[in-house]
Design an enzyme around this catalytic site. Structure first.
Site, mmCIF file in Angstrom:
data_model
loop_
_atom_site.group_PDB
_atom_site.id
_atom_site.type_symbol
_atom_site.label_atom_id
_atom_site.label_comp_id
_atom_site.label_asym_id
_atom_site.label_seq_id
_atom_site.Cartn_x
_atom_site.Cartn_y
_atom_site.Cartn_z
ATOM 1 C CB SER A 138 44.811 -46.800 -13.909
ATOM 2 O OG SER A 138 45.515 -47.949 -13.218
ATOM 3 C CE1 TYR A 181 47.776 -42.889 -10.286
ATOM 4 C CE2 TYR A 181 46.941 -45.310 -10.707
ATOM 5 C CZ TYR A 181 47.608 -44.240 -11.205
ATOM 6 O OH TYR A 181 48.043 -44.082 -12.289
ATOM 7 C CE LYS A 219 45.355 -41.723 -13.294
ATOM 8 N NZ LYS A 219 45.955 -41.066 -13.992
#
Lengths: 328, 328
Positions: B127, B151, B155
């Site tokens: 992402s 998050y 990633k």
């Protein structure tokens, strides 16, 4: 204040311990307790008047981290790791010690934070191995971390964890990307990068040393003394001035092997230089090509981290710290 | 060939499944088996003549990864993750699902590799959240990953693992840094970035939508159709041409909210634009300020990844794929 050093039996850990004991304080605060932990029991320091606790601990064993922070040290220096070569040979062990061990430590602090608001300073030794070729020279502070070793990968992952746990307020983390340490004291070892130190340290005491690469190989160095000063500064620095990017490429000295040799000539003469035996090694030369040639280190410099600016100074630091101040 | 999709029940997973079923092959090879796995049982695809296996699986449960790869799929699409908001609210769960789950998968493949030489292609959805403000515009391919969410941290860590496991030869990994997907089909959701889609999708069907930020907010977009094409291309690409840096910022479209709205006006008229209600939201505006405005994506473009070049095309793709090809 209470300081915990994890990885205290290693070269940097021992020198850091000596420095803290000599200073007796960190910033304005007196050090009244030292906990020294490592896989092998660290030596007790001489001349420290506060409380010393020696711990034999494997950080990668569940529960060990919680035990180590049981007394809620104010500052934690986390230096524990297996080295690059070993992490490359034993993949699972590298991840277990260098990644899981660090994560256990960070999670133990997080859990303590949730219980009683514990929020120590955590100074983590990262490495320029988080960078992988091709690399520009100099490497800017915002260059991406694309390591080419498992060791470098593990350090880069721990850097990310350090920033995230700091952002969430579980601790105040600072990641210190150490340059290659030169002159590394002790005996020649098998590390592929060992020659950077060997070609200076051995001739300074009249011993021969092998140089496996050509004179134009450029690399990024700092003395053991400066490495320790980075860690101490990282423990004192106002984290608000650092901001959310908690991992800093340290200042250092970019020099070619030829420049190292010329510094040796200035400090110790032609006789010392004559002890360097050139034995080109294809494998070491190939490995060298991927190593970091040097960094801008603008952020760390602006934050007050300082390093030597000439190889003469690096050699003189070695003579002062390891050879009693003078050549024989 | 056998393809495993982990996270097959999500929006991208379902569209990827449809695409693979429609194509019937990946590159030159016919797809004869599909395994679809997710926390909730994925729907069986229509019109696929090969073998379909539906799995309800929690990748973060020990043993699940080994079970999922038991039949040795040739290609694994790993799309499973909890979203940014949830990973931020539940720190431990985010690390368990998004980091540990991925690591279990990678280690299960490594262990299978050690046993029988298994070496699948692994396409991982990363992402643009691996980047954190302050960010330049456009962001170059060699910009550092300093995420500002858990998050994004998870990633970025998985990206590092993907590269290292690939370097060691355990699998052939490709990490795809997806832009924000626009127009996201379905109902408006609570994601802070949801408005980028809402302000187009809702007016296209005569519904009102709320715009919480100013028209000059710039962000990085791609259609669901292009996102799927990235994944498929990542599964086919020659990894030798990619080299050791396995994580790629995808091409996309950098546009301001104002440019999105003008595209809506061109495609659907003033009546659609009039359905956008401006309700500035300080919190969303603050969050937006940290989001990626756009990327150079030179490497991915050179490697053949392609995206829309106008927002009109993104809107038309939505009309074709979601609204039967025409506005009512």
């Amino acid at each position: 204040m209470h300081i915990l050093i994890i990885g205290a039996a290693g070269m940097v850990g021992r020198k850091l311990t000596q420095k803290l004991v000599k200073d007796g304080k960190l910033g304005e605060r007196a050090i009244d307790a030292l906990t020294l932990a490592d896989m092998v029991t660290p030596d007790a320091p001489h001349g420290f008047e506060g409380k010393v606790t020696l711990q034999t601990a494997d950080l990668s064993a569940p529960g060990e981290a919680a035990r180590l922070i049981g007394a809620r040290p104010n500052v934690i220096f986390h230096l524990a790791a297996i080295v690059s070569g070993e992490a490359e040979l034993d993949f699972a062990k590298g991840y277990r010690i260098n990644l899981d061990g660090t994560r256990y430590l960070f999670d133990a602090i997080r859990e303590a934070h949730d219980v009683d608001g514990y929020k120590p300073r955590v100074v983590f030794t990262s490495s320029i191995a988080v960078f992988g070729a091709p690399l520009p020279y100099p490497i800017p502070d915002d260059f991406h971390t694309t390591p080419l070793t498992s060791y470098g990968t593990q350090k880069a992952i721990c850097e990310l964890l350090l920033s995230d746990y700091s952002r969430k307020g579980f601790f105040d983390g600072i990641g210190i990307r150490l340059p290659t340490i030169c002159i590394r004291p002790g005996k020649p070892n098998k590390a592929a990068s060992g020659f950077f130190s060997n070609i200076l340290r051995e001739p300074l005491v009249g011993q021969e040393a092998v140089l496996p690469v050509s004179d134009d190989v450029r690399h990024w160095h700092t003395s053991p003394r400066s490495a320790v000063s980075f860690l101490v500064h990282g423990a004192k620095i106002d984290v608000e001035t650092v901001g959310p990017r908690r991992n800093l490429s340290m200042p250092g000295l970019s020099a070619t092997v030829g420049e190292q040799i010329e510094a040796l000539r200035r400090v110790a003469g032609n006789k010392a230089v004559a002890l360097i035996r050139r034995e080109p090694d294809e494998m070491v030369m190939r490995m060298c090509a991927g190593w970091a040639p040097g960094f801008e280190a603008k952020r760390a410099t602006a934050l007050g981290f300082e390093a030597e600016t000439s190889f003469d100074d690096i050699i003189r630091a070695h003579i002062e710290d390891e050879l009693g101040g003078a050549l024989q």
